[in-house]
Design a protein around this motif. Structure first.
Motif, short mmCIF file in Angstrom:
data_model
loop_
_atom_site.label_atom_id
_atom_site.label_comp_id
_atom_site.label_asym_id
_atom_site.label_seq_id
_atom_site.Cartn_x
_atom_site.Cartn_y
_atom_site.Cartn_z
N GLY A 1 50.98 16.33 -102.98
CA GLY A 1 50.77 16.60 -101.57
C GLY A 1 51.83 17.51 -101.00
N LEU A 2 51.60 17.95 -99.77
CA LEU A 2 52.48 18.88 -99.08
C LEU A 2 52.90 18.31 -97.74
CD1 LEU A 2 50.09 21.80 -99.84
CD2 LEU A 2 52.42 21.75 -100.72
N VAL A 3 54.07 18.70 -97.28
CA VAL A 3 54.49 18.31 -95.93
C VAL A 3 53.68 19.16 -94.94
CG1 VAL A 3 56.38 18.17 -94.28
CG2 VAL A 3 56.81 17.76 -96.71
N GLY A 4 52.97 18.51 -94.05
CA GLY A 4 52.14 19.24 -93.11
C GLY A 4 51.39 18.29 -92.21
N SER A 5 50.36 18.80 -91.57
CA SER A 5 49.58 18.00 -90.64
C SER A 5 48.11 18.36 -90.75
CB SER A 5 50.07 18.20 -89.20
OG SER A 5 50.01 19.57 -88.85
N PHE A 6 47.28 17.35 -90.62
CA PHE A 6 45.84 17.52 -90.67
C PHE A 6 45.30 17.76 -89.27
CE2 PHE A 6 41.55 15.72 -90.34
CZ PHE A 6 40.90 16.50 -91.30
N TYR B 1 47.49 21.98 -92.49
CA TYR B 1 48.42 23.09 -92.30
C TYR B 1 49.82 22.71 -92.78
CZ TYR B 1 44.75 25.40 -89.74
OH TYR B 1 43.57 26.01 -89.41
N VAL B 2 50.35 23.50 -93.70
CA VAL B 2 51.65 23.24 -94.30
C VAL B 2 52.75 23.50 -93.28
CG1 VAL B 2 53.22 23.90 -96.16
CG2 VAL B 2 50.74 23.87 -96.56
N PRO C 1 44.47 28.68 -84.89
CA PRO C 1 45.69 28.64 -84.06
C PRO C 1 46.73 27.64 -84.54
CG PRO C 1 43.99 27.32 -83.04
CD PRO C 1 43.36 27.93 -84.27
N ASN C 2 46.45 26.91 -85.64
CA ASN C 2 47.30 25.80 -86.01
C ASN C 2 48.28 26.10 -87.13
OD1 ASN C 2 45.89 23.77 -84.24
ND2 ASN C 2 44.18 24.35 -85.56
N GLY C 3 48.29 27.31 -87.66
CA GLY C 3 49.18 27.65 -88.76
C GLY C 3 50.64 27.58 -88.35
#
Length: 248
Positions: free
Chosen positions: A97-102, A109-110, A151-153
Protein backbone atom coordinates in the motif's frame (compact mmCIF):
# COMPACT_ATOMS: atom_id res chain seq x y z
CA UNK A 1 -9.86 4.38 4.51
CA UNK A 2 -11.45 2.02 2.08
CA UNK A 3 -11.56 -1.60 3.23
CA UNK A 4 -9.84 -3.90 0.75
CA UNK A 5 -10.92 -7.49 0.29
CA UNK A 6 -10.07 -10.09 -2.28
CA UNK A 7 -11.05 -13.76 -2.19
CA UNK A 8 -8.11 -15.04 -4.21
CA UNK A 9 -5.48 -13.17 -2.23
CA UNK A 10 -2.38 -14.99 -0.97
CA UNK A 11 -1.37 -15.17 2.68
CA UNK A 12 1.37 -12.51 2.43
CA UNK A 13 -0.98 -10.15 0.59
CA UNK A 14 -3.71 -10.70 3.16
CA UNK A 15 -1.21 -9.75 5.85
CA UNK A 16 -0.47 -6.32 4.36
CA UNK A 17 -4.11 -5.66 3.64
CA UNK A 18 -5.08 -6.38 7.24
CA UNK A 19 -2.36 -4.03 8.41
CA UNK A 20 -3.26 -1.28 5.95
CA UNK A 21 -6.92 -1.17 6.93
CA UNK A 22 -6.34 -1.40 10.66
CA UNK A 23 -5.39 2.26 10.90
CA UNK A 24 -2.18 3.98 11.85
CA UNK A 25 0.51 1.70 13.23
CA UNK A 26 1.82 2.27 16.73
CA UNK A 27 4.70 -0.21 16.54
CA UNK A 28 6.40 -2.44 14.00
CA UNK A 29 5.39 -6.09 13.81
CA UNK A 30 7.88 -8.66 15.00
CA UNK A 31 11.13 -8.44 16.89
CA UNK A 32 13.83 -6.25 15.33
CA UNK A 33 16.76 -8.33 14.15
CA UNK A 34 20.39 -7.46 14.74
CA UNK A 35 20.81 -7.91 10.99
CA UNK A 36 17.92 -5.64 10.01
CA UNK A 37 18.98 -2.79 7.76
CA UNK A 38 17.87 -0.19 5.25
CA UNK A 39 18.40 -0.84 1.54
CA UNK A 40 19.14 2.25 -0.54
CA UNK A 41 18.88 2.30 -4.33
CA UNK A 42 21.65 4.79 -4.92
CA UNK A 43 21.03 7.56 -7.45
CA UNK A 44 18.50 6.43 -10.05
CA UNK A 45 17.33 9.63 -11.81
CA UNK A 46 15.02 7.70 -14.12
CA UNK A 47 12.89 10.10 -16.24
CA UNK A 48 9.28 9.75 -17.31
CA UNK A 49 9.26 12.67 -19.77
CA UNK A 50 5.77 12.17 -21.11
CA UNK A 51 6.92 11.71 -24.70
CA UNK A 52 5.23 8.32 -25.14
CA UNK A 53 1.48 7.67 -24.94
CA UNK A 54 2.14 5.09 -22.22
CA UNK A 55 5.44 4.28 -20.50
CA UNK A 56 6.31 2.28 -17.40
CA UNK A 57 9.28 0.92 -15.50
CA UNK A 58 10.00 -1.50 -12.65
CA UNK A 59 12.46 -0.87 -9.81
CA UNK A 60 13.31 -3.89 -7.61
CA UNK A 61 12.69 -4.01 -3.89
CA UNK A 62 13.77 -7.63 -3.43
CA UNK A 63 13.21 -10.98 -5.11
CA UNK A 64 9.51 -10.79 -4.24
CA UNK A 65 8.49 -7.34 -5.38
CA UNK A 66 9.13 -4.13 -7.29
CA UNK A 67 8.02 -0.52 -7.46
CA UNK A 68 6.05 0.01 -10.64
CA UNK A 69 5.85 3.56 -12.02
CA UNK A 70 3.74 4.56 -15.00
CA UNK A 71 3.18 7.74 -16.96
CA UNK A 72 0.39 8.11 -19.51
CA UNK A 73 -0.73 10.84 -21.88
CA UNK A 74 -4.32 11.93 -22.42
CA UNK A 75 -4.16 14.17 -25.45
CA UNK A 76 -2.15 17.24 -24.48
CA UNK A 77 -2.38 16.34 -20.80
CA UNK A 78 -1.28 13.38 -18.73
CA UNK A 79 -1.03 11.52 -15.44
CA UNK A 80 1.14 9.20 -13.40
CA UNK A 81 0.79 6.45 -10.81
CA UNK A 82 2.74 4.03 -8.63
CA UNK A 83 2.10 0.47 -7.47
CA UNK A 84 3.96 -2.23 -5.50
CA UNK A 85 3.79 -5.43 -7.54
CA UNK A 86 4.84 -9.02 -6.97
CA UNK A 87 7.53 -11.05 -8.75
CA UNK A 88 5.35 -11.59 -11.83
CA UNK A 89 5.07 -7.82 -12.31
CA UNK A 90 1.34 -7.98 -12.93
CA UNK A 91 -0.40 -4.62 -12.57
CA UNK A 92 -3.56 -4.82 -10.49
CA UNK A 93 -2.15 -7.38 -8.05
CA UNK A 94 -0.60 -5.04 -5.50
CA UNK A 95 1.38 -6.61 -2.66
CA UNK A 96 1.55 -3.35 -0.75
CA UNK A 97 0.00 0.00 0.00
CA UNK A 98 0.84 3.68 -0.27
CA UNK A 99 0.47 6.64 2.04
CA UNK A 100 -2.46 8.59 0.66
CA UNK A 101 -6.18 9.16 0.80
CA UNK A 102 -9.19 7.66 -0.92
CA UNK A 103 -11.62 10.02 -2.62
CA UNK A 104 -15.07 8.56 -3.23
CA UNK A 105 -15.68 8.13 -6.96
CA UNK A 106 -12.28 9.70 -7.55
CA UNK A 107 -9.61 7.09 -6.79
CA UNK A 108 -6.67 6.91 -4.39
CA UNK A 109 -4.27 9.84 -4.28
CA UNK A 110 -0.70 9.37 -3.07
CA UNK A 111 0.47 11.84 -0.42
CA UNK A 112 3.33 14.25 -1.08
CA UNK A 113 5.42 13.74 2.06
CA UNK A 114 8.18 15.96 3.48
CA UNK A 115 11.55 14.57 4.70
CA UNK A 116 11.99 12.79 8.05
CA UNK A 117 8.48 11.36 8.38
CA UNK A 118 8.31 8.06 10.29
CA UNK A 119 6.48 5.81 7.83
CA UNK A 120 5.52 3.12 10.33
CA UNK A 121 3.13 5.58 11.98
CA UNK A 122 1.05 6.31 8.86
CA UNK A 123 -1.97 4.84 7.09
CA UNK A 124 -1.63 2.97 3.80
CA UNK A 125 -4.08 2.02 1.08
CA UNK A 126 -4.61 1.60 -2.66
CA UNK A 127 -7.14 2.18 -5.42
CA UNK A 128 -9.14 -1.01 -5.92
CA UNK A 129 -12.06 -2.05 -8.10
CA UNK A 130 -14.14 -5.15 -8.75
CA UNK A 131 -13.15 -6.77 -12.03
CA UNK A 132 -15.71 -9.58 -12.32
CA UNK A 133 -19.46 -9.51 -12.83
CA UNK A 134 -19.91 -11.77 -9.79
CA UNK A 135 -18.02 -9.36 -7.51
CA UNK A 136 -15.74 -12.23 -6.52
CA UNK A 137 -12.41 -10.45 -6.99
CA UNK A 138 -11.10 -7.04 -6.08
CA UNK A 139 -7.96 -5.91 -7.88
CA UNK A 140 -5.80 -3.10 -6.50
CA UNK A 141 -3.82 -0.72 -8.73
CA UNK A 142 -1.79 1.37 -6.30
CA UNK A 143 -2.26 5.12 -6.27
CA UNK A 144 -2.31 8.21 -8.46
CA UNK A 145 0.60 10.65 -8.31
CA UNK A 146 -1.23 13.02 -10.63
CA UNK A 147 -4.19 12.74 -12.93
CA UNK A 148 -5.50 15.24 -15.44
CA UNK A 149 -8.82 16.93 -14.66
CA UNK A 150 -8.85 15.69 -11.07
CA UNK A 151 -8.64 18.28 -8.28
CA UNK A 152 -7.45 15.88 -5.58
CA UNK A 153 -3.86 15.15 -6.65
CA UNK A 154 -1.09 15.90 -4.15
CA UNK A 155 1.59 16.58 -6.80
CA UNK A 156 -0.23 19.24 -8.82
CA UNK A 157 2.51 21.83 -8.29
CA UNK A 158 6.04 21.38 -9.70
CA UNK A 159 8.60 20.24 -7.20
CA UNK A 160 10.11 17.37 -5.24
CA UNK A 161 8.42 15.16 -2.67
CA UNK A 162 8.43 11.71 -1.09
CA UNK A 163 6.06 8.81 -1.67
CA UNK A 164 5.65 6.41 1.27
CA UNK A 165 4.90 2.72 0.75
CA UNK A 166 4.63 -0.59 2.60
CA UNK A 167 4.69 -4.23 1.50
CA UNK A 168 4.70 -7.67 3.09
CA UNK A 169 6.18 -10.78 1.48
CA UNK A 170 5.63 -13.00 4.51
CA UNK A 171 8.13 -11.80 7.14
CA UNK A 172 6.07 -8.83 8.32
CA UNK A 173 5.40 -5.31 7.04
CA UNK A 174 8.27 -3.39 5.50
CA UNK A 175 8.30 0.34 4.84
CA UNK A 176 10.00 2.50 2.26
CA UNK A 177 10.08 5.78 0.39
CA UNK A 178 10.60 7.02 -3.16
CA UNK A 179 11.77 10.54 -3.97
CA UNK A 180 10.28 12.02 -7.12
CA UNK A 181 10.34 15.39 -8.85
CA UNK A 182 7.31 16.30 -10.93
CA UNK A 183 6.44 18.97 -13.46
CA UNK A 184 2.95 19.22 -11.94
CA UNK A 185 -0.25 19.55 -13.88
CA UNK A 186 -1.28 19.19 -16.64
CA UNK A 187 1.40 16.76 -17.93
CA UNK A 188 2.67 15.32 -14.64
CA UNK A 189 6.07 14.45 -16.08
CA UNK A 190 8.35 13.18 -13.35
CA UNK A 191 11.77 11.79 -12.43
CA UNK A 192 12.41 9.04 -9.88
CA UNK A 193 15.52 10.30 -8.06
CA UNK A 194 16.05 7.43 -5.60
CA UNK A 195 14.29 5.18 -3.10
CA UNK A 196 14.91 2.99 -0.05
CA UNK A 197 13.17 0.35 2.03
CA UNK A 198 13.73 -1.24 5.42
CA UNK A 199 13.83 -4.85 6.54
CA UNK A 200 10.97 -6.19 8.71
CA UNK A 201 11.42 -4.82 12.21
CA UNK A 202 13.38 -1.77 11.02
CA UNK A 203 11.79 1.68 11.07
CA UNK A 204 12.55 4.19 8.33
CA UNK A 205 11.91 7.89 7.74
CA UNK A 206 11.40 9.55 4.37
CA UNK A 207 14.83 10.32 2.95
CA UNK A 208 16.66 7.97 5.34
CA UNK A 209 19.31 5.90 3.57
CA UNK A 210 20.95 3.99 6.42
CA UNK A 211 20.04 2.61 9.81
CA UNK A 212 21.99 3.65 12.89
CA UNK A 213 23.90 0.34 12.74
CA UNK A 214 24.95 0.99 9.17
CA UNK A 215 26.12 4.54 9.80
CA UNK A 216 29.54 3.46 11.06
CA UNK A 217 30.20 0.73 8.54
CA UNK A 218 28.55 1.59 5.21
CA UNK A 219 29.64 4.52 3.01
CA UNK A 220 27.03 7.11 2.11
CA UNK A 221 27.12 6.53 -1.64
CA UNK A 222 26.16 3.41 -3.49
CA UNK A 223 23.37 0.92 -3.22
CA UNK A 224 22.98 -1.25 -0.14
CA UNK A 225 20.43 -3.61 -1.59
CA UNK A 226 20.34 -3.21 -5.36
CA UNK A 227 23.99 -3.69 -6.31
CA UNK A 228 23.66 -7.32 -5.33
CA UNK A 229 21.02 -7.74 -8.03
CA UNK A 230 23.44 -6.67 -10.75
CA UNK A 231 23.29 -3.66 -13.02
CA UNK A 232 21.36 -5.59 -15.66
CA UNK A 233 18.62 -6.34 -13.17
CA UNK A 234 18.35 -2.90 -11.63
CA UNK A 235 15.68 -1.52 -13.94
CA UNK A 236 13.40 -3.48 -16.29
CA UNK A 237 12.00 -1.02 -18.78
CA UNK A 238 8.69 -2.02 -20.28
CA UNK A 239 6.37 -0.22 -22.63
CA UNK A 240 2.83 -0.83 -23.76
CA UNK A 241 1.44 -1.97 -20.43
CA UNK A 242 -2.28 -2.40 -19.91
CA UNK A 243 -4.23 0.88 -19.81
CA UNK A 244 -4.46 2.71 -16.54
CA UNK A 245 -7.58 1.66 -14.61
CA UNK A 246 -10.43 4.14 -14.61
CA UNK A 247 -10.61 6.45 -11.63
CA UNK A 248 -14.39 6.66 -11.55
Amino acid sequence: MKTLRRKSITAPNARWLAYATAGAATALTGTPSAEAEIHYSGTVNFPFPGTNPLSSAYFPLNASGSLFFQHFNIGAEGGARIEIVGPDGRAGDSIGGLVGSFVQYGGFYVSNLPPRVNLSQLRFGAYCRVTTSTYSELHCFGGTIGYTQRPNGRFRRPGEGFVGFTFDTGAGPQYGWARIKTSGEPKYRFILHDYAWADPGESIQTGQKRSSRQMATVPEHGSLGLLALGAAGLIAWRKGRAPVPGED
